[in-house]
Design an enzyme around this catalytic site. Structure first.
Site, short mmCIF file in Angstrom:
data_model
loop_
_atom_site.label_atom_id
_atom_site.label_comp_id
_atom_site.label_asym_id
_atom_site.label_seq_id
_atom_site.Cartn_x
_atom_site.Cartn_y
_atom_site.Cartn_z
N CYS A 13 -10.98 -4.73 -4.37
CA CYS A 13 -11.40 -5.91 -3.61
C CYS A 13 -11.31 -5.72 -2.11
CB CYS A 13 -10.57 -7.13 -4.02
SG CYS A 13 -8.81 -6.83 -4.01
N GLY A 42 -16.10 -5.45 -3.65
CA GLY A 42 -15.92 -6.22 -4.87
C GLY A 42 -17.08 -7.16 -5.10
N ASN A 117 -5.47 -6.80 -2.17
CA ASN A 117 -6.27 -5.61 -2.46
C ASN A 117 -5.32 -4.51 -2.91
OD1 ASN A 117 -8.02 -3.12 -0.46
ND2 ASN A 117 -8.16 -3.54 -2.64
N GLY A 118 -5.50 -4.00 -4.13
CA GLY A 118 -4.65 -2.93 -4.61
C GLY A 118 -4.29 -3.12 -6.07
N TYR A 259 -16.09 7.34 -0.43
CA TYR A 259 -17.03 6.42 -1.08
C TYR A 259 -16.78 4.94 -0.82
CZ TYR A 259 -19.24 3.84 -4.95
OH TYR A 259 -19.95 2.93 -5.69
#
Length: 479
Positions: A13, A42, A117-118, A259
């Site tokens: 995310c 996300g 996030n994670g 990426y």
């Protein structure tokens, strides 16, 4: 919805936050554009919580940012001084509105909005511990475990930032957080620094985001990265930093540069665009070939292809037209259409590749299915030879820190040699980036890198298989 057998990796995310001191204006609109810039991180769900003098208004749902936040929904969120936003791709927890973020919780000391996030590596044991103490969970996301840890510490802590600091001592794994209390906006990054997080300004107003490209989108100025282990607090008195958890070894996910991140972002002091070009240059040195043109797979392979072309002297060109109206959430309704999904998303430019020896650059091969389809498209367009180059080493091991590689068995490089993969995807030659080049991609980065998915060596202890299995069964409703 996650596509079964999806070739591309997905990152969990993106987070965004704003503390308005008068310059930001409409914080809901600001957050909307910030999340729009982070949409690549996300695409399953998104949400935002607006804080108006301690009163939180939340809207979240499954869908893209422009689908979830219609003009009517943005207006209904009203005004406020603070906002927390989130866009999600699920690696822990199912795809549902209840798992969309931010989470807004009300506890004995007030309310709190949290975006994460994670991926925690000890979510299973923490959740079980809290449940045995009487905790009740309403989602299947490990983000709720973080929220519970913070609110539990807040009972005795003198401030919300002290509670965050105490909770960080219990959390293991990857977490970049943006948190709003009634009067404060807080950003926190795990001590290893797995996922990026940065701070920006718009006059005296302060913003936080997963990537600097979100600040560009809203007209804010990038200030700096949040350090691994750092807690940054913004309130009426100003901005202050707490570094009690800083100073240890760091290891940001190197795939952010390969990426995940947008090429126009700067992460931990290094340009993503330049890092990808550098990867392409290394590929040209390590895997030279006689060819007529270098092309990249949109979008993540384009920068590396440019780097390959510059280093090799082979002309660079645009080899594919990408349909920008189909995102990663596209799902074809029939099996036949699913088989042709690459053709719908990408169309080769025949005049560029016909009769030529083509160097095709992409970021990675996960399962090989999409790569085979892309190669066939080039062959059908008249390519004489196709030589594939990957700007990442072979994926061999699971990721536990926010990427959807859950086991080695689905990875083509784990089950096949490079020569076997070359034959499977029907290319004339195949070359991966050497794993020893990873530390050279982002030469200005202050962080070390995690390359566990390539090497099997992780910067922190991965979760035990029994704990991971137990947690997955629990959140799926199994006994």
């Amino acid at each position: 919805m996650r596509e079964s057998g999806s070739e591309k990796l997905h990152e969990e995310c993106g987070v965004f936050g704003v503390y308005d001191r008068g310059e930001a204006g409409d914080v809901a609109a600001l957050t909307y554009y910030g999340l729009y810039a982070l949409q690549h991180r996300g695409q399953e769900s998104c949400g935002m919580a607006i804080n108006d003098d301690g009163v939180f208004t939340l809207h979240k749902d499954v869908g893209l940012v422009n689908e979830v936040f219609t003009p009517e929904k943005l207006t209904a969120l009203g005004g406020g001084r603070m906002a927390v936003g989130h866009c999600r791709y699920a690696t822990t927890g199912t795809r549902s509105r209840s798992n969309a973020q931010p989470l807004v919780v009300r506890h004995i000391k007030g309310s709190m909005a949290l975006a994460h996030n994670g991926n925690l590596t000890n979510a299973a044991e923490l959740r079980e511990k809290f449940e045995l103490e009487g905790g009740i969970f309403h989602t299947t996301s490990d983000t709720e475990v973080i929220a519970y840890a913070i609110t539990k510490e807040r009972i005795h802590a003198p401030s919300i930032e002290a509670a965050v600091g105490s909770a960080m001592g219990q959390l293991a794994g990857a977490y970049s957080l943006v948190i709003s209390s009634p009067s404060k906006l807080i950003a926190a990054r795990d001590p290893v620094g797995f996922r990026p997080l940065c701070m920006g300004r718009m006059g005296e107003s302060v913003l936080f985001a997963s990537e600097s490209c979100a600040f560009d989108a809203v007209g804010a100025e990038f200030v700096r990265d949040i350090e691994p282990g750092e807690i940054v607090v913004v309130d009426a008195q100003g901005v202050r930093s707490i570094r009690d958890h800083c100073g240890g070894p760091t290891a940001m996910c190197v795939f952010e540069f390969i990426y995940f991140a947008r090429p126009d972002s700067v992460i931990d002091g290094s340009s993503v665009h330049i890092a990808r070009q550098r990867a392409g240059a290394f590929l040209a040195l390590q895997h030279p070939v006689q060819a007529d043109v270098v092309i990249g797979v949109p979008d993540s392979g384009l920068d590396a292809a440019l780097g390959y072309a510059k280093q090799s002297g082979i002309p660079y060109d645009i080899g594919f037209l990408k349909n920008k109206y189909i995102g990663r959430t596209f799902i074809a309704p029939t099996q036949k259409q699913r088989e042709n999904d690459v053709r719908i998303k990408l169309n080769p430019i025949a005049s560029v590749v016909r009769g030529k020896r083509v160097v095709l650059v992409d970021d990675s091969i996960v399962r090989g299915t999409t790569s085979l389809k892309i190669v066939k498209l080039l062959r059908e367009a008249g390519a004489k030879e196709v030589h594939m180059r990957l700007s990442a080493p072979p994926f061999l091991y699971p990721c536990y820190f926010g990427t959807d590689i859950d086991s080695s068995e689905h990875l083509i490089a784990y089950r096949h040699t490079v020569e076997e993969i070359r034959s499977i995807i029907e290319v004339d030659s195949l070359g991966y980036l050497d794993v020893n080049c990873l530390d050279k991609l982002a030469d200005n980065s202050k962080c070390g890198f995690c390359s566990g998915c390539f090497t099997g060596k992780y910067p922190v202890e991965p979760p035990k298989k029994s704990q991971k299995s137990k947690f997955e069964k629990k959140i799926s409703g199994q006994k």
